[in-house]
Enzyme design. Structure first.
Site, PDB file in Angstrom:
ATOM      1  N   HIS A 199      11.193  14.349  13.944  1.00 16.29           N
ATOM      2  CA  HIS A 199      12.110  14.436  14.783  1.00 16.29           C
ATOM      3  C   HIS A 199      13.439  15.268  14.316  1.00 16.29           C
ATOM      4  CE1 HIS A 199      10.320  11.707  16.260  1.00 16.29           C
ATOM      5  NE2 HIS A 199      10.100  11.717  17.563  1.00 16.29           N
ATOM      6  N   ASP A 252       6.667  11.001  10.594  1.00 17.98           N
ATOM      7  CA  ASP A 252       6.234  10.790  12.052  1.00 17.98           C
ATOM      8  C   ASP A 252       5.350  12.182  12.008  1.00 17.98           C
ATOM      9  OD1 ASP A 252       8.623  11.412  11.780  1.00 17.98           O
ATOM     10  OD2 ASP A 252       9.434  10.395  13.081  1.00 17.98           O
ATOM     11  N   HIS A 310      19.488  10.362  13.163  1.00 18.27           N
ATOM     12  CA  HIS A 310      19.874  10.033  14.423  1.00 18.27           C
ATOM     13  C   HIS A 310      21.536   9.673  14.782  1.00 18.27           C
ATOM     14  CE1 HIS A 310      16.206  12.539  15.414  1.00 18.27           C
ATOM     15  NE2 HIS A 310      15.931  10.317  15.953  1.00 18.27           N
ATOM     16  N   ASP A 349      11.411  14.225   8.461  1.00 18.92           N
ATOM     17  CA  ASP A 349      11.480  13.472   9.439  1.00 18.92           C
ATOM     18  C   ASP A 349      10.702  14.153  11.248  1.00 18.92           C
ATOM     19  OD1 ASP A 349      11.888  10.416  10.230  1.00 18.92           O
ATOM     20  OD2 ASP A 349      12.209  12.301  12.101  1.00 18.92           O
TER      21      ASP A 349
HETATM   22 ZN   LIG Z   1      11.508  10.677  13.650  1.00 24.67          ZN
END
Ligand SMILES: [Zn+2]
Length: 309
Positions: A164, A246, A125, A162
């Site tokens: 996200h 995740d 991120h 991931d």
């Molecule tokens: Zn994540």
């Protein structure tokens, strides 16, 4: 296959407040899973620390100075609502960057066929100018640039599964035709980016968003239909995985329904592509994964597949 594994106690000194999902116990859970006999031949090494100049491969100097200024002398400081730092956070992050760069060196020197970096804090991120989403520096982006600078690599593919979207990696390589960024992720979900139409100015961003509730069948279809063809067309010299776990069905931060067999499968497909285009060169860097059991079984399946070839 020689699979190297970078670890370091400093990664457990990046401490987050009680109840924070990105916590020290995540590494303990993974380490416990890796005490099983099939991991006896894993080539475990201490993560080296990076020079500060390494950060500048993917971030401007003012950003590095800003992050350094936010590190507290004691206690915990907040960079944003989710992203916290303690006195050892910079040291931990610098070892994560150092291990990611060493992993690149290892697959080019032949010291290892593939490498897993078990570091905290995560990185995907972290944008050029913004630390966010538990991340300080973008480990995989720095590793890709290091491969190009030190090992004369032309093209690097980064695969991010991931749950996200890796907005930071996308931001760093948006205008870069030499780095392919492919992501599967739940959408809508934090950080809000990752639509199919976000292709980068050089068409080297490949987003494959999934819906809440999707399971292994939809994930594998996204891999077969979008991610794998993009990698094949790109013909990379190195594959880097942003390995978050995740998307596991147990994870509390998202609603995809993958299990350890899906991560094993995806690892296998990436290894086939690494065999075909990259002389097996593949490195994988830990990102998210917030259910301890989900992270442990998925991470173990991923690493064991890397070891088996
Ligand atoms: Zn994540």
């Amino acid at each position: 296959m020689v699979t190297r594994y970078y670890e370091h106690d400093i990664f457990k000194e990046h401490v987050t407040p009680p109840g924070h999902p990105e916590r020290v116990d995540r590494l303990r859970a993974l380490e416990t899973a890796l005490t099983a006999e099939q991991f006896d031949t894993l080539d475990r090494q201490q993560a080296p620390i990076a020079d500060e100049s390494a950060i500048l491969l993917a971030h401007p100097e003012e950003f590095l100075l800003r992050v350094k200024a936010q590190i507290p002398e004691e206690g915990i400081a907040r960079i944003d609502a989710d992203t916290v730092v303690c006195p050892q956070s910079l040291n931990a992050a610098m070892h994560g960057v150092g291990a990611s760069m060493a992993a690149v060196d290892d697959v080019f020197s032949g010291a290892a066929d593939n490498v897993f970096v078990a570091s905290r804090p995560p990185g995907h991120h972290a944008e050029k100018n913004t630390a966010m989403g538990f991340c300080l520096f973008n480990n995989v982006a720095i590793a890709a640039r290091h491969a190009q600078k030190k090992h004369d690599v032309e093209r690097v593919a980064i695969i991010d599964w991931d749950v996200h979207h890796g907005n930071g990696t996308q931001d760093i390589f948006w205008d870069d035709p030499t780095v392919l960024y492919c992501s599967t992720h739940q959408m809508p979900l934090y950080p809000g980016t990752g639509a199919k139409g976000e292709t980068g100015s050089k068409n080297t961003i490949c987003n494959a968003p999934l819906n809440a509730g999707d399971g292994g069948d939809k994930f594998r279809a996204a891999f077969k239909d979008r991610v794998m063809p993009a990698v094949q067309n790109f013909e990379p010299d190195l594959i880097i995985i942003s390995a978050g776990f995740d998307a596991h069905y147990r994870d509390p931060l998202a609603q995809l329904n993958l299990d350890d067999e899906d991560f094993d499968w995806a690892t296998g497909r990436m290894m086939e592509l690494a065999d075909r285009f990259c002389s097996n060169r593949l490195i994988s860097v830990l990102e998210g994964g917030y259910d301890l059991e989900g992270l442990a079984v998925s991470g173990a399946a991923h690493i064991h597949r890397m070891m088996r070839g």
